[in-house]
Motif scaffolding. Structure first.
Motif, short mmCIF file in Angstrom:
data_model
loop_
_atom_site.label_atom_id
_atom_site.label_comp_id
_atom_site.label_asym_id
_atom_site.label_seq_id
_atom_site.Cartn_x
_atom_site.Cartn_y
_atom_site.Cartn_z
N SER A 1 0.85 -1.19 0.00
CA SER A 1 0.00 0.00 0.00
C SER A 1 0.88 1.24 0.00
O SER A 1 2.08 1.17 0.32
N ARG B 1 -0.15 -3.39 -4.96
CA ARG B 1 -1.02 -3.92 -3.91
C ARG B 1 -1.22 -5.42 -4.04
O ARG B 1 -1.35 -5.95 -5.15
N SER C 1 -3.06 -8.99 -3.94
CA SER C 1 -4.33 -9.36 -4.55
C SER C 1 -4.71 -10.77 -4.12
O SER C 1 -3.96 -11.45 -3.43
N LEU D 1 -2.26 -3.62 4.47
CA LEU D 1 -3.28 -3.48 3.44
C LEU D 1 -4.63 -3.94 3.98
O LEU D 1 -5.53 -3.14 4.16
N SER E 1 -10.64 -7.24 3.57
CA SER E 1 -11.53 -6.22 3.03
C SER E 1 -11.74 -6.44 1.53
O SER E 1 -12.86 -6.33 1.01
N VAL E 2 -10.67 -6.81 0.84
CA VAL E 2 -10.75 -7.09 -0.60
C VAL E 2 -11.60 -8.34 -0.84
O VAL E 2 -12.46 -8.37 -1.73
N THR F 1 -8.26 0.19 0.35
CA THR F 1 -8.96 -0.98 -0.17
C THR F 1 -10.41 -0.70 -0.54
O THR F 1 -11.06 -1.55 -1.15
N TYR G 1 -12.92 -4.59 -6.49
CA TYR G 1 -12.06 -5.77 -6.59
C TYR G 1 -11.61 -6.00 -8.03
O TYR G 1 -10.42 -6.18 -8.31
N PHE H 1 -7.79 -5.13 -7.76
CA PHE H 1 -7.16 -6.15 -6.92
C PHE H 1 -7.14 -7.55 -7.51
O PHE H 1 -7.11 -8.53 -6.79
#
Length: 372
Positions: free
Chosen positions: A141, A163, A165, A281, A285-286, A306, A349, A353
């Protein structure tokens, strides 16, 4: 074909960093890389990687102890033997503390070394020296990159933000969700609020429990803490149990234990909270947004990066039980807004991500490094 040796140092966990690494290796393999994973004996990642068809070598990774350096030196020899056998074009360390065992190779060989930065803390000088020496590292991040360059005194040109993933999570069927919600003891119409991750003070389970206490009269809300109690911080776990008892939350809040099918679990919740302190990060949340669920995240560390604030989730102005309770109340009482945020979360997303984009960016940097 580029050959990359991946080193992971975690012994007992299969958490966000390990999930990302496995997804990264699989995608790198798809992109034409020949990978090999090096990790501690009997680590959860080793088993999962083997099942995914990844070549794995398990060795003992012992820390340097001034009083007895031999175990550490033996570990370094084991790493050297793996390097000699595999002959990689490049070595990738997952987490700055993986560099503890790569220091001799950074200073004494010409094999390029890269590192996925996912920690705010460095365990020892060996890792720090190596981090400053290697040609490139990737921060999860912008917040972590700022910390690395300022606190660790790493050249900003050698630290890029890429970031972490996740792999696309499997779509959960309505029947799977129904069965999961029934297993969680949820009645139709009840709102399920969850927190997922390692049970540790930094993850904020105490904030979650105190928020539940504030909303105790909101009887339509049930609260779930997902995490493996077996590897939890024992003292902290005792404090959490005491909090639940103190506030009389036994019927409204429960520990789920380790969740084997996180995609179904996340889909079964109505709202996911991440009140962590200084999270680099916050992959949970992702993952939640990938499953179309709104999130409430701490404003600390990389977590605000995120979410699309106010669109796919909410960011806490203060990481306190009162602030979390207020945000939970807002979304618990507004299903239309939750659904809208869930749809926006899927877009977050898919646009920012995906593991394909992550692996491509890292591999491009590694090709430049090896070519140079």
């Amino acid at each position: 074909m580029m050959k990359i040796l991946f080193l992971n140092w975690s012994r007992v966990e299969y958490a966000g960093g390990e999930k990302h690494l496995l997804a990264l290796i699989k995608e790198m393999k798809f992109l034409g890389v020949e990978p090999r994973l090096l990790c501690p004996n009997k680590s959860p990642l080793a088993q999962r990687a083997s099942e995914a068809g990844i070549e794995v070598s398990e060795i003992s990774l012992d820390y340097f102890e001034k009083s007895n350096p031999l175990p550490y030196l033996s570990s370094v020899v084991s790493v050297y033997n793996e390097i000699k056998k595999f002959k990689p074009d490049l070595i990738h360390g997952q987490g700055v503390n993986s560099l503890h065992w790569l220091m001799p190779f950074a200073f004494l060989t010409d094999i390029p070394i890269g590192c996925q930065q996912q920690d705010y803390e460095v365990l020892n000088r060996f890792s720090l020296w190596t981090l400053r020496k290697i040609p490139i590292s990737f921060a999860t991040s912008d917040a972590l990159r700022k910390h690395v360059t300022e606190a660790f005194k790493v050249n900003a040109d050698k630290c890029l933000t890429i970031r972490q993933s996740i792999e696309p999570l499997c779509e959960s069927s309505p029947e799977q969700v129904r069965v999961m919600r029934k297993g969680l003891g949820l009645d139709p119409g009840e709102i399920a609020v969850g927190i997922c991750g390692r049970i540790h003070p930094r993850k904020g389970q105490h904030i979650f429990i105190k928020a539940a206490a504030i909303l105790k009269k909101e009887t339509s809300i049930k609260w779930f803490i997902a995490g493996d109690r077996a590897i939890a911080d024992g003292r902290y776990l005792g404090e959490l149990d005491a909090l639940i008892k103190e506030h009389g939350l036994g019927s409204r809040l429960c520990f789920t234990g380790f969740i084997s099918d996180m995609s179904v679990f996340l889909k079964s919740l109505d709202l996911i909270t991440v009140p962590s302190q200084d999270e680099p990060l916050g992959l949970i949340s992702v993952e939640a947004q990938a499953q179309g669920r709104p999130v409430i995240v701490s404003g600390q560390g990389g977590l605000p990066e995120t979410v699309a604030e106010g669109t796919s989730g909410l960011v806490l102005e203060e990481n306190t039980p009162e602030c979390l309770a207020s945000k939970v109340r807002q979304l618990a009482n507004d299903k239309e807004r939750r659904d809208k945020m869930g749809r926006a979360g899927r877009f977050v997303y898919q646009s920012r991500f995906t593991i394909k984009e992550n692996a491509f960016k890292i591999l491009q940097q590694y090709k430049i490094l090896v070519g140079s």
